[in-house]
Scaffold this active site. Structure first.
Site, PDB file in Angstrom:
ATOM      1  CD  GLU A 101       5.711  -0.895  16.379  1.00  0.00           C
ATOM      2  OE1 GLU A 101       6.141  -0.166  17.295  1.00  0.00           O
ATOM      3  OE2 GLU A 101       4.580  -1.405  16.384  1.00  0.00           O
ATOM      4  N   GLY A 102      11.386  -1.612  14.821  1.00  0.00           N
ATOM      5  CA  GLY A 102      12.759  -1.205  15.087  1.00  0.00           C
ATOM      6  C   GLY A 102      13.171  -1.352  16.533  1.00  0.00           C
TER       7      GLY A 102
ATOM      8  CB  SER B 124      14.288  -6.081  19.791  1.00  0.00           C
ATOM      9  OG  SER B 124      13.924  -7.130  20.661  1.00  0.00           O
TER      10      SER B 124
ATOM     11  N   GLY C 190      10.474  -5.664  16.808  1.00  0.00           N
ATOM     12  CA  GLY C 190      10.143  -6.259  15.527  1.00  0.00           C
ATOM     13  C   GLY C 190      10.287  -5.278  14.383  1.00  0.00           C
TER      14      GLY C 190
ATOM     15  N   GLY D  99      16.795 -11.602  17.141  1.00  0.00           N
ATOM     16  CA  GLY D  99      17.252 -10.893  18.329  1.00  0.00           C
ATOM     17  C   GLY D  99      18.705 -11.186  18.661  1.00  0.00           C
ATOM     18  CG  ASP D 100      19.792 -15.050  19.325  1.00  0.00           C
ATOM     19  OD1 ASP D 100      19.466 -14.581  20.433  1.00  0.00           O
ATOM     20  OD2 ASP D 100      19.363 -16.136  18.893  1.00  0.00           O
TER      21      ASP D 100
END
Length: 321
Positions: A239-240, A235, A237, A266-267
């Site tokens: 930026e995908g 991951s 952020g 993120g979860d």
């Protein structure tokens, strides 16, 4: 059923306040207290998507009892193993901004939400766990896997947990034919590939720490695959996502940045990956849904939630290559 493992469960406290004076006194506009930890947040998102989940891990002391009570109140089934020490508390302080509703017809707009300013996180280290408590959890875990279709192993270790314990949990799951996702940092992430997890999910900083001198994110992800992980999803952020898999390398690009509280993003992303494994979805579909859930979680005020309007707005516009 999707089993989530949270060894370092927490009582998450979130303060929201407008225009925080980081050197002065502030008036808090909203307070949220709820059970947390990465696996708990994953379970909340999956339950909101209508999936059957079971939360396992470790909990102890007054804080542990508060965690279990909140999970019961939320209707999340649990099989938490008791420990003698008190579970931890975490604190997130979020600077709020004026909410703006995203426009589905204009994806280039940047949606803002309450909590769209700066966020500071304070994470306690967690309790000390004894060898007997570790063994008790492992026995329980092996039993729970008999009813699981996917297992998510995520978050930090409390003190007393072996550094390679996530590798052990992933290997036990693989031995029972249950695909495992591991989302970790530091030593747990470095050791995890030995357990041959189905997916490793570091962020870019975690990947760099796990593979020092690893070059680009793609090179670092390939290095973790070379150590035993079947797929690595990074991951990044706004930026995908980057996914290095047995079927090739994919990227998921975001059409715009979502402002808000990044805690739990993120979860939510991991919840999307778990759902993809459960449904045996193609990687492009899995990554598009995971990226959209991660973005929608940023737009929610507390970890474990996601904004369905943001999800609906951003999902069709995520570009997979």
């Amino acid at each position: 059923m999707i089993l989530t493992v949270t060894l370092n469960a927490a009582l998450d406290v979130t303060y929201q306040a407008p225009g925080i004076d980081w050197n002065g006194v502030n008036r808090v506009s909203a307070v949220h207290r709820r059970a947390g930890g990465k696996g708990v947040n994953v379970a909340r998102v999956l339950a909101a998507l209508g999936q059957e989940v079971l939360v396992t891990g470790l909990a102890g002391g007054p804080t542990g009892r508060a965690i279990e009570a909140d999970l019961r109140a939320a209707g999340l089934p649990t099989a938490l193993c008791p420990i003698a020490a008190d579970s931890r508390t975490t604190l997130a302080i979020c600077e709020t901004t004026t909410p703006v509703t995203p426009d589905v017809a204009t994806p280039e707009a940047t949606p803002g939400v309450a909590g769209g300013g700066r966020t500071a996180l304070f994470n306690e280290p967690g309790p000390e766990v004894t060898p007997d408590e570790v063994q008790n959890f492992l026995t329980t875990y092996e039993t729970l896997l008999t009813s699981a279709h996917v297992v998510v192993i995520s978050g930090s270790h409390p003190r007393g947990i072996p550094a390679d314990f996530y590798a052990t949990l992933a290997a036990v799951a693989a031995g029972k034919g249950v695909p495992a996702i591991v989302d970790a940092d530091g030593d747990p992430l470095r050791h995890a590939p030995k357990g041959r997890p189905r997916v490793l999910k570091p962020n870019a900083d975690e990947l760099a720490r796990a593979v020092p001198g690893g070059g680009t994110p793609a090179e670092g992800a390939r290095a973790l695959r070379g150590r035993g992980a079947q797929a690595v999803v990074v991951s990044m952020g706004a930026e995908g996502l980057l996914a290095v898999t047995e079927e090739g390398t994919f990227t998921a690009r975001m059409p715009y940045a979502v402002q808000g509280n990044p805690t739990g993003a993120g979860d939510a992303l991991v919840a999307g990956l778990a759902l993809g494994l459960l449904e045996s979805s193609p990687w492009p579909d899995t990554l598009r849904r995971a990226a959209a859930l991660g973005a929608a979680a940023v737009a929610a005020p507390v970890a474990g939630d996601f904004d369905r309007d943001v999800y609906a707005a951003i999902h069709p516009h995520i570009v997979i290559t």
